[in-house]
Design a protein around this motif. Structure first.
Motif, PDB file in Angstrom:
ATOM      1  N   SER A   1       1.043  -1.347   0.140  1.00  0.00           N
ATOM      2  CA  SER A   1       0.279   0.010   0.002  1.00  0.00           C
ATOM      3  C   SER A   1       0.569   0.838   0.059  1.00  0.00           C
ATOM      4  CB  SER A   1      -1.044   0.201   0.817  1.00  0.00           C
ATOM      5  OG  SER A   1      -0.145   0.446   2.310  1.00  0.00           O
ATOM      6  N   ILE A   2       0.529   2.778  -0.641  1.00  0.00           N
ATOM      7  CA  ILE A   2       1.115   3.793  -0.322  1.00  0.00           C
ATOM      8  C   ILE A   2       0.383   4.733  -0.009  1.00  0.00           C
ATOM      9  CG2 ILE A   2       0.938   5.929  -1.794  1.00  0.00           C
ATOM     10  CD1 ILE A   2       2.444   3.388  -2.967  1.00  0.00           C
ATOM     11  N   ASN A   3       0.575   5.163   0.937  1.00  0.00           N
ATOM     12  CA  ASN A   3       0.307   6.201   2.421  1.00  0.00           C
ATOM     13  C   ASN A   3       0.526   7.643   1.714  1.00  0.00           C
ATOM     14  OD1 ASN A   3       3.285   6.880   2.493  1.00  0.00           O
ATOM     15  ND2 ASN A   3       3.686   5.921   4.808  1.00  0.00           N
ATOM     16  N   ALA A   4      -0.096   8.000   2.385  1.00  0.00           N
ATOM     17  CA  ALA A   4      -0.293   9.608   1.908  1.00  0.00           C
ATOM     18  C   ALA A   4       1.400  10.193   1.426  1.00  0.00           C
ATOM     19  CB  ALA A   4      -1.145  10.356   3.128  1.00  0.00           C
TER      20      ALA A   4
ATOM     21  N   VAL B   1       1.381   3.170  -9.761  1.00  0.00           N
ATOM     22  CA  VAL B   1       0.374   2.368  -8.614  1.00  0.00           C
ATOM     23  C   VAL B   1      -0.929   2.340  -9.212  1.00  0.00           C
ATOM     24  CG1 VAL B   1       1.419   3.149  -5.923  1.00  0.00           C
ATOM     25  CG2 VAL B   1       0.408   4.539  -7.419  1.00  0.00           C
ATOM     26  N   ASP B   2      -1.678   1.577  -8.422  1.00  0.00           N
ATOM     27  CA  ASP B   2      -3.509   1.610  -9.053  1.00  0.00           C
ATOM     28  C   ASP B   2      -4.412   2.859  -8.048  1.00  0.00           C
ATOM     29  OD1 ASP B   2      -5.582   1.415  -9.921  1.00  0.00           O
ATOM     30  OD2 ASP B   2      -6.335  -0.479  -8.387  1.00  0.00           O
TER      31      ASP B   2
ATOM     32  N   THR C   1      -8.900   9.946  -5.745  1.00  0.00           N
ATOM     33  CA  THR C   1      -8.182   9.629  -4.464  1.00  0.00           C
ATOM     34  C   THR C   1      -6.706  10.866  -4.757  1.00  0.00           C
ATOM     35  OG1 THR C   1      -7.524   7.587  -5.046  1.00  0.00           O
ATOM     36  CG2 THR C   1      -6.074   8.153  -3.507  1.00  0.00           C
ATOM     37  N   LEU C   2      -6.112  10.902  -5.596  1.00  0.00           N
ATOM     38  CA  LEU C   2      -5.671  12.352  -6.227  1.00  0.00           C
ATOM     39  C   LEU C   2      -6.751  14.079  -5.876  1.00  0.00           C
ATOM     40  CD1 LEU C   2      -2.853  12.970  -7.518  1.00  0.00           C
ATOM     41  CD2 LEU C   2      -4.098  13.866  -9.593  1.00  0.00           C
ATOM     42  N   TYR C   3      -7.177  14.032  -6.159  1.00  0.00           N
ATOM     43  CA  TYR C   3      -7.712  15.510  -5.864  1.00  0.00           C
ATOM     44  C   TYR C   3      -7.428  15.613  -3.961  1.00  0.00           C
ATOM     45  CZ  TYR C   3     -11.097  19.124  -5.206  1.00  0.00           C
ATOM     46  OH  TYR C   3     -11.338  20.647  -4.846  1.00  0.00           O
TER      47      TYR C   3
END
Lengths: 214, 110
Positions: free
Chosen positions: B4-7, B36-37, B42-44
């Motif tokens: 997982s990618i964190n913030a 990453v998926d 998620t980007l906003y």
């Protein structure tokens, strides 16, 4: 869902929970750009990829510290959202309560519109039933009347009497052949029609009532 | 992707993309998707966060009769990106030492 539907759903949700207009415009212009950059004729695809506009709106609201009424149904995404939730636990519910009362008052205020419509529907149905019953009753009564008067007349003027008895028998026969099966079907049909109408109206109210949870 | 990618990592990657050249939301997502998926939704919040922290600033540029919002790295953003990079290098080294059995003798067991 196309671009317009998607953005409208988002706007409605964001406005409902009172996000500042600047933030709403910022979010909507971002998502509009996403649609435009994804290309023409790919709106449905893009909308599906983005997901549920209401959930996206809820996420934006959460990030601004606004608690949506049904956010508790979803597991909070980050720990910080939980902190925000406890910070104003009844912020959202009082809002949805207000909304319910608003709808309730609106329902009462608009009764001059919907009451006549419902009354008209019932009146039409009732008239239809009465008409059918009247036609069938007329068939029986006139048939029997023809036979009885025919019997009397046959003594004085035999040909006319026989003619009348014949007409009476024909009409009664017509009732037996057509009238009674139709009646037997129409009365239950009317019953279920009325039941359907009542259910439909009840459904309408149930839906209104249910919206208080939104 | 199993990891997982964190913030924080997402913030750092967005800063790095914008540093290469000013770009817009959709392109940033396409770029990130190489690693990453991630979806536009998620980007906003990431972009909003970076903007509020004054790590990124925006300007509008006309493109095919409409405005497109471009993102530009601020000085503060550039400094933050350097910090992120430094942190990533040390983090990567530590993870590699365990996961890839690299530099076992330097393993500090932190």
């Amino acid at each position: 869902m196309n671009k317009l539907e998607f953005l409208t759903k988002m706007r409605n949700r964001l406005e409902k929970f009172g996000l500042p207009q600047d933030d709403i415009n910022d979010a909507l212009s971002y998502y509009e750009e996403v649609f435009l950059d994804a290309g023409f004729g790919k709106e449905e695809e893009t909308a599906a990829e983005l997901g549920d506009p209401v959930e996206i709106a809820d996420g934006i609201l959460r990030d601004s510290g606004i608690h949506t009424a049904d956010a508790s149904q979803f597991p909070p995404r980050f720990d910080e959202t939980q902190v925000q939730n406890t910070a104003n636990p009844n912020g959202g519910s009082s809002k949805s309560n207000e909304n319910f009362w608003l709808k309730f008052i609106l329902l009462i205020l608009t009764f001059p519109i919907w009451l006549p419509i419902i009354i008209t529907l019932f009146a039409l149905l009732f008239a239809l039933m009465v008409t059918v019953v009247a036609i069938v009753a007329a068939l029986i009564i006139s048939g029997i009347a023809f036979i009885i008067t025919g019997v009397y007349t046959v003594i004085d003027v035999p040909p006319v009497g026989i003619l009348m008895i014949g007409i009476g028998l024909m009409i009664t026969g017509l009732f037996v052949i057509i009238g009674s099966p139709t009646l037997r079907k129409i009365i239950p049909a009317c019953g279920s029609l009325i039941r359907g109408l009542v259910d439909w109206i009840r459904g309408l109210f149930a839906k209104r009532g249910g919206q208080k949870n939104v | 992707m199993g990891f997982s990618i964190n913030a924080g990592l997402l913030d750092a990657m967005v800063l790095s993309i914008v540093q290469q050249n000013d770009t817009y939301g959709y392109e940033i997502t396409q770029y990130l998707r190489k690693a990453v998926d991630i979806s536009e939704s998620t980007l906003y919040p990431v972009l909003r966060r970076l903007q509020k922290g004054e790590l990124l600033e925006t300007y509008d540029k006309e493109y095919m009769g409409r405005n497109r919002r471009y993102y530009r790295l601020t000085e503060r953003g550039a400094a933050s990106l350097e910090e992120y990079r430094e942190e990533w290098r040390s983090h990567k080294k530590k993870v590699d030492s365990i996961l890839l059995n690299e530099g076992v003798e330097n393993n500090e067991q932190a």
